[in-house]
Enzyme design. Structure first.
Site, short mmCIF file in Angstrom:
data_model
loop_
_atom_site.label_atom_id
_atom_site.label_comp_id
_atom_site.label_asym_id
_atom_site.label_seq_id
_atom_site.Cartn_x
_atom_site.Cartn_y
_atom_site.Cartn_z
N HIS A 114 -5.01 -1.94 -5.42
CA HIS A 114 -4.37 -0.72 -6.51
C HIS A 114 -5.35 0.61 -6.19
O HIS A 114 -5.87 0.36 -6.86
CB HIS A 114 -3.80 -1.00 -7.79
CG HIS A 114 -2.32 -2.24 -7.28
ND1 HIS A 114 -0.94 -1.45 -6.55
CD2 HIS A 114 -2.23 -2.98 -7.61
CE1 HIS A 114 -0.81 -2.68 -6.78
NE2 HIS A 114 -1.38 -3.94 -7.51
N GLY A 163 0.38 1.63 -7.04
CA GLY A 163 -0.69 2.02 -8.60
C GLY A 163 -0.89 3.59 -8.72
O GLY A 163 -0.61 3.64 -9.90
N ALA A 207 -3.99 -8.03 -2.94
CA ALA A 207 -3.50 -6.78 -2.87
C ALA A 207 -5.09 -5.97 -3.68
O ALA A 207 -5.54 -5.93 -4.71
CB ALA A 207 -2.62 -6.65 -4.29
N ASP A 233 0.81 -1.00 0.26
CA ASP A 233 0.35 -0.41 0.35
C ASP A 233 0.94 0.76 -0.18
O ASP A 233 0.78 2.59 0.16
CB ASP A 233 -0.91 -0.08 1.56
CG ASP A 233 -1.74 -1.80 1.36
OD1 ASP A 233 -2.20 -1.43 0.25
OD2 ASP A 233 -1.85 -1.37 2.18
N GLN A 262 2.32 -5.90 -2.67
CA GLN A 262 2.26 -5.78 -1.24
C GLN A 262 3.44 -5.56 -1.65
O GLN A 262 3.71 -4.29 -2.31
CB GLN A 262 2.68 -7.42 -1.10
CG GLN A 262 1.72 -8.29 -0.87
CD GLN A 262 0.85 -8.86 -1.95
OE1 GLN A 262 1.03 -9.15 -2.73
NE2 GLN A 262 -0.97 -9.64 -1.97
P1 GTP Z 1 -0.88 -3.06 -2.96
O1 GTP Z 1 -0.48 -3.56 -3.66
O2 GTP Z 1 -2.39 -3.15 -1.94
O3 GTP Z 1 0.43 -2.43 -1.74
O4 GTP Z 1 -1.20 -1.20 -3.02
P2 GTP Z 1 -0.74 0.20 -3.44
O5 GTP Z 1 0.91 -0.16 -2.77
O6 GTP Z 1 -1.02 0.35 -5.56
O7 GTP Z 1 -1.37 1.22 -2.51
P3 GTP Z 1 -2.85 1.54 -2.28
O8 GTP Z 1 -3.57 2.26 -3.61
O9 GTP Z 1 -3.08 0.10 -1.82
O10 GTP Z 1 -2.97 2.89 -0.82
C1 GTP Z 1 -2.19 3.72 -1.33
C2 GTP Z 1 -3.60 4.79 -0.71
O11 GTP Z 1 -2.44 6.33 -1.42
C3 GTP Z 1 -4.45 4.91 -1.92
O12 GTP Z 1 -5.56 5.72 -1.30
C4 GTP Z 1 -3.80 6.29 -2.73
O13 GTP Z 1 -5.37 6.72 -3.59
C5 GTP Z 1 -3.17 6.62 -1.43
N1 GTP Z 1 -2.19 7.81 -2.51
C6 GTP Z 1 -1.04 7.56 -2.92
N2 GTP Z 1 -0.09 7.85 -4.01
C7 GTP Z 1 -0.72 9.59 -3.30
C8 GTP Z 1 -0.22 10.27 -3.38
O14 GTP Z 1 0.98 10.64 -3.75
N3 GTP Z 1 -0.70 11.44 -2.32
C9 GTP Z 1 -2.09 10.82 -1.58
N4 GTP Z 1 -2.59 12.21 -1.45
N5 GTP Z 1 -2.24 10.03 -1.83
C10 GTP Z 1 -1.74 9.62 -2.48
MG MG Z 2 -3.20 -1.38 -1.48
#
Ligand code: GTP
Ligand code: MG
Length: 335
Positions: free
Chosen positions: A43, A17, A41, A13, A176
């Site tokens: 994203h 994504g 997972a 997380d 992950q």
């Molecule tokens: P996994 O594959 O489950 O590990 O997930 P992930 O790495 O793709 O991340 P995920 O989307 O689960 O969680 C990241 C969260 O942070 C989401 O709610 C995104 O919208 C948010 N996000 C990502 N980048 C930024 C950023 O630069 N600023 C803000 N405010 N939110 C962000």
């Molecule tokens: Mg995630």
């Protein structure tokens, strides 16, 4: 053109994504291919005002010209996959490897009944652990046996390596994070296999010599969902005060959080052979950074924080998230 692998540097997380969807739009790779465990997972992708929560379809879908592939190492839940294909309107450009193992309803039911997994480890109840164990026992079904997804079946390693040999860009999306790897993470509080860069390559069928860049993604603070150690964890009230409180994409559970951990970051760079780092959520740490797209326009304290990450890890921070959407990204890579 390069083959770039994107992986998580903490507990998942980190915002992979966001980073993958940005790279897909910016670099226009003809192929985006997903490795990692499976639909455990989630994203989140925010693009042109719309928000998508993806568990199977690669985040590179935001580039309408990118072919979207799921490597044989990934566990596929056909129901989740078909729903996401519909949602993202990607039926004409998605390919699933014939050897992906299939999560069935009974895997999910069995996981829900397993208190070791659901209570002690705090799993996502998506059937992933049970299916992975069955795969190791050579009992799980493979994608090529499932009529509902037959039109999407392909040879992912062949497609990916053909593109690489033609010097086309390939974006490899990990899921992950380093510290929930079965080998390198906080066992037993971890996922069902390795999720570091070399494992992600194996998931999609590319060898280590095919990779040009590994981008390790860090969030500006550390979050963790489920059970397991988290050094310097802050109380929930403090997270609310700082605006750091998040909820899981798959489970909706609140994520625990702690300040940025330089020691973990440095080791993650080592374990993944990372050549560059991305840092997301800088706008949450420093609210005046919201939406900034030029490094020089960041506040001095924010710049200092990024430089400290570079000094401590020994690699450049080339991508910075300043908001959830694809557009809210600073890109410091050389053109
Ligand atoms: P996994 O594959 O489950 O590990 O997930 P992930 O790495 O793709 O991340 P995920 O989307 O689960 O969680 C990241 C969260 O942070 C989401 O709610 C995104 O919208 C948010 N996000 C990502 N980048 C930024 C950023 O630069 N600023 C803000 N405010 N939110 C962000
Ligand atoms: Mg995630």
């Amino acid at each position: 053109m390069t083959c770039t692998v994107v992986v998580g540097g903490f507990y998942g997380d980190e915002g992979k994504g966001h980073i993958v969807s940005y790279l897909a739009v910016k670099d226009k790779p003809p192929i985006t291919v997903r490795g990692g465990v499976g639909p455990n997972a989630g994203h989140k992708v925010v693009f042109q005002g719309r928000t998508y929560g993806l568990r199977m379809v690669p985040c590179g879908f935001v580039n309408p010209n990118s072919r979207l592939l799921i490597g044989p190492g990934v566990l596929v839940n056909p129901k989740v996959l078909l729903e996401e294909i519909r949602l993202t309107e990607t039926e004409n450009r998605i390919g699933i490897d014939k050897q992906c193992a299939i999560i069935e309803e009974r895997h999910i039911e069995e996981e829900k009944k397993d208190t070791h997994l659901t209570t002690k480890i705090g799993t996502t109840k998506t059937g992933v652990g049970i299916c992975q164990a069955e795969r190791a026992h050579r009992k799980a079904k493979l994608a090529k046996e499932i009529p509902e997804i037959s039109r999407y079946i392909t040879d992912v390693p062949l497609e990916v390596n053909t593109a690489i040999s033609r010097k086309e860009a390939v974006l490899v999306e990990g899921t992950q994070g380093t510290y929930i790897s079965l080998y390198h993470g906080t066992y037993p509080f971890c996922t069902t296999k390795d999720v570091c860069a070399s494992a992600i390559c194996s998931d999609v069928g590319i060898g280590p010599t095919a990779v040009d860049d590994v981008v390790v993604v860090f969030k500006a603070f550390v979050t963790r969902v489920g059970e397991g150690p988290l050094e310097n964890q802050l109380p929930t009230e403090e997270l609310e005060r700082r605006g750091w409180l998040e909820f899981g994409t798959v489970t909706s559970r609140p994520r625990r959080a702690a300040p940025f951990d330089f020691k973990l970051a440095k080791r993650a760079v080592m374990l993944n052979g990372a050549t560059q780092a991305a840092v997301t959520k800088l706008d949450i740490m420093y609210t005046d950074c919201k939406g900034v797209r030029n490094f020089e326009k960041l506040s001095e304290v924010a710049k200092k924080f990024i430089r400290e990450i570079e000094t401590e890890t020994g690699i450049p921070v080339t991508l910075i998230g300043t908001g959830p959407s694809v557009e809210e990204t600073i890109d410091r890579r050389r053109p």
